[in-house]
Enzyme design. Structure first.
Site, mmCIF file in Angstrom:
data_model
loop_
_atom_site.group_PDB
_atom_site.id
_atom_site.type_symbol
_atom_site.label_atom_id
_atom_site.label_comp_id
_atom_site.label_asym_id
_atom_site.label_seq_id
_atom_site.Cartn_x
_atom_site.Cartn_y
_atom_site.Cartn_z
ATOM 1 N N THR A 58 -69.855 -38.258 71.320
ATOM 2 C CA THR A 58 -68.869 -37.760 72.294
ATOM 3 C C THR A 58 -68.213 -38.982 72.927
ATOM 4 O O THR A 58 -68.635 -40.114 72.663
ATOM 5 C CB THR A 58 -69.552 -36.942 73.420
ATOM 6 O OG1 THR A 58 -70.272 -37.848 74.273
ATOM 7 C CG2 THR A 58 -70.510 -35.898 72.862
ATOM 8 N N ASP A 59 -67.227 -38.758 73.768
ATOM 9 C CA ASP A 59 -66.574 -39.895 74.429
ATOM 10 C C ASP A 59 -67.572 -40.675 75.286
ATOM 11 O O ASP A 59 -67.546 -41.897 75.333
ATOM 12 C CB ASP A 59 -65.401 -39.416 75.296
ATOM 13 C CG ASP A 59 -64.262 -38.902 74.419
ATOM 14 O OD1 ASP A 59 -64.242 -39.273 73.216
ATOM 15 O OD2 ASP A 59 -63.436 -38.127 74.910
ATOM 16 N N CYS A 60 -68.451 -39.940 75.968
ATOM 17 C CA CYS A 60 -69.396 -40.634 76.852
ATOM 18 C C CYS A 60 -70.699 -41.020 76.141
ATOM 19 O O CYS A 60 -71.440 -41.875 76.606
ATOM 20 C CB CYS A 60 -69.663 -39.821 78.108
ATOM 21 S SG CYS A 60 -69.957 -38.087 77.814
ATOM 22 N N TYR A 61 -70.980 -40.376 75.015
ATOM 23 C CA TYR A 61 -72.166 -40.716 74.213
ATOM 24 C C TYR A 61 -71.716 -40.955 72.769
ATOM 25 O O TYR A 61 -71.875 -40.099 71.910
ATOM 26 C CB TYR A 61 -73.195 -39.577 74.266
ATOM 27 C CG TYR A 61 -73.868 -39.442 75.612
ATOM 28 C CD1 TYR A 61 -75.048 -40.118 75.872
ATOM 29 C CD2 TYR A 61 -73.310 -38.651 76.614
ATOM 30 C CE1 TYR A 61 -75.656 -40.011 77.117
ATOM 31 C CE2 TYR A 61 -73.904 -38.535 77.853
ATOM 32 C CZ TYR A 61 -75.088 -39.220 78.097
ATOM 33 O OH TYR A 61 -75.690 -39.106 79.314
#
Ligand code: SF4
Ligand code: SF4
Lengths: 136, 402
Positions: free
Chosen positions: B138-141
């Site tokens: 994901t964008d944050c992970y």
């Protein structure tokens, strides 16, 4: 009953290039695990295998091997108990055909009498924490 | 006579508490009588050490750099399937979990040499465990793949959590068919070749507090060699099971959900276990202290193996097909003698739970309490008893409409 045995097969020269192992698997529904094989052309072949299958099929397979001229030798083996792993549950007591395990009614500990053991191997997989070990 | 947990704790702190195990109390009560025994004894300790399939552990692995989100991905511990359905770095592993490539029962009977229970044992033993994760990113992970060794000492939390342990009474298993069967009750030989049972009987926690008068949410216990707590009643908790005149259930009945910090437990008391043809599981050591608050409670702890009766159940046909049929009722005293008579036939018996280890658990707990290391807790709430009317329902299976 399912049995699992380790045996040594000695193939006479005339049998070395015949697909005997294939027949064992195909015709007798046995599972083979080849642990060691040394087959040199024009010399006696030697194979250490683990055979697994129904006792009746195993017996028939052994008969077939003997009839074709393969010499079978039972691998000298020693079943031992790893005392660090044994929890003294008792699951082995009724499994062993030679009554090598005994429950002490006082201490509730399970003793193992190696001299009664015929190395049939039944307890190896029947022992839940796998405390029974095969040593060569 | 009545005592409170607070009073007992005061005595424990002073090193004056009288603590005995659930086997010793039988003789003490016989000698002194219930009244005097209840006055003299403060705590009775119990213990059990047997395979308990509904066991598991969850832990937090910490954030890697770059970050990876386990939740919704796939995770394996030593190739055994772990559950990655919670947030980014929490993982859960159940005792029965297996590697994807385990042949299971394709080669019958399967051996189940390594599964979730073994991962838990290895983790507790301080061994490095291989963790492999695939995630979707994901964008944050952003990270999608992680292969690393993990060790319990580096984990943020490691918690043993067992949804159903410490069964109060259980079936004794027999095989009425003409072929050998491989069950969670062990290997059962054909034509009533053997009977397997799994309990510590007179030492078993819930058999010493049959109406759950003292055991409840928050009860502090011995769990896996360390300290744990009763978290809840266990799944399939069935207080409404039939009972004999002493209140002892004659069928599987009460259960407990247990929780505790895995980091202070010990692999001696959490053993990866393989049931041939059935699966991998975990043998769990559990010990529960029973505060002697009244004569009634003391009297319950004097239960003996002769008072506890187990139903003999056929595992070749009745059990798998949900036929409720009890072939015979036998006492644990008889089961523990090594053979019982069923239909005129002498049937050898074997146990799957270790009585000698159960005694060690009860005695360890006894020592902890005597030495002031272990205080009793007041449960926040007792687990549901008979009055709750709770019982275990079979599945209500219904077709899914097209
Ligand atoms: S089954 Fe295994 S652990 Fe249990 S008593 Fe026998 S050898 Fe020991
Ligand atoms: S190998 Fe066979 S004979 Fe030897 S102890 Fe195990 S079950 Fe008994």
């Amino acid at each position: 009953m399912i049995v699992s045995k380790k045996i040594v097969l000695h193939f006479p020269v005339r049998l070395v290039d015949r697909s005997i192992v294939y027949h064992l698997i195909k015709d007798y529904d046995l599972e083979l695990n080849i642990m060691k094989a040394s087959i040199i052309p024009d010399a006696e072949g030697l194979m250490v295998i683990e055979v697994r299958g129904e006792q009746t099929n195993y017996d028939k397979g052994v008969k077939y091997l003997t009839e074709t001229g393969v010499r079978i030798q039972s691998l000298a083996q020693n079943v031992m108990r790893n005392d660090d792993k044994c929890t003294h549950c008792g699951a082995c007591v009724t499994v062993c055909p030679t009554k090598a395990f005994k429950l002490d009614l006082e201490t509730r500990l399970i003793s193992f009498d190696a001299s009664k053991c015929i190395a049939c191997g039944l307890c190896l997989k029947a022992c839940p924490p796998r405390a029974m070990e095969l040593h060569f | 006579m009545s005592k409170t947990i607070e009073e007992i704790n005061k005595k424990i702190k002073k090193g004056e508490a009288v603590v005995v195990n659930a086997e010793e109390i039988i003789e003490i009560a016989r000698e002194k009588g219930i009244k005097k025994a209840a006055r003299d004894v403060d705590v009775v300790t119990t213990g059990t050490f047997g395979p308990m399939c509904s066991s598991g552990a969850y832990f937090n692995i910490g954030h890697s750099n770059p970050r990876i989100k386990l939740g919704g991905g796939k995770a394996y511990l030593n190739d055994v399937n772990a559950y990655a359905g919670f947030a980014a770095t929490d993982l859960l592993i159940g005792a029965n979990a297996l590697p994807d490539d385990d042949p299971r029962n394709k080669i019958y009977p399967g051996e189940f040499n390594y599964g979730g229970g073994h991962v838990i044992e290895d983790l507790v033993a301080g061994k490095d465990i291989r963790l492999s994760v695939t995630a979707y990113g994901t964008d944050c992970y952003p990270r999608k793949k992680l292969e690393t060794l993990i060790n319990i000492k580096d984990l943020n939390e490691a918690v043993l959590f067992n949804p159903r342990n410490a069964y109060q009474n259980y079936n004794a298993a027999i095989n009425m068919s003409s072929k050998v069967i491989y069950t969670y009750m062990g290997i059962l030989k054909p034509n009533m070749g053997n009977i397997n049972f799994s309990t510590s009987g007179q030492l078993s926690p819930l058999l010493n507090d049959p109406y759950y008068r003292t055991i409840g949410i928050g009860t502090k216990i011995f769990l896996g060699g360390g300290i744990g707590y009763v978290a809840w009643n266990g799944t399939q908790h069935n207080p409404s099971a039939p009972r004999n005149e002493k209140g002892v259930p004659t069928r599987g009945s009460g259960t407990l959900a247990l929780i505790g910090d895995l980091k202070q437990m010990n692999s001696y008391w959490l053993r990866g276990t393989s049931m041939m043809g059935y699966g991998a599981t975990l043998t769990v050591g559990v010990g529960i202290p029973i505060p002697i608050l009244s004569e009634e409670i003391l009297e319950y702890t004097t239960v003996t193996d002769a008072d506890i009766v187990a139903p003999v159940v056929d595992y070749s046909s009745d059990y798998p097909n949900m036929v409720s049929n009890t072939l015979a009722e036998v006492s644990y005293a008889d089961l523990k003698s090594g053979k019982v008579e069923i239909d005129g036939k002498q049937v050898p018996t074997a146990s799957l739970s270790s009585y000698s280890r159960a005694i060690i658990i009860a005695d360890t707990l006894k020592d902890w309490i005597k030495n002031g290391r272990f205080l009793l807790t007041e449960p926040a709430e007792l687990i549901p008893g008979i009055e709750s009317g709770l019982n275990t329902k079979p599945m209500n299976e219904r077709p899914i409409p097209d």
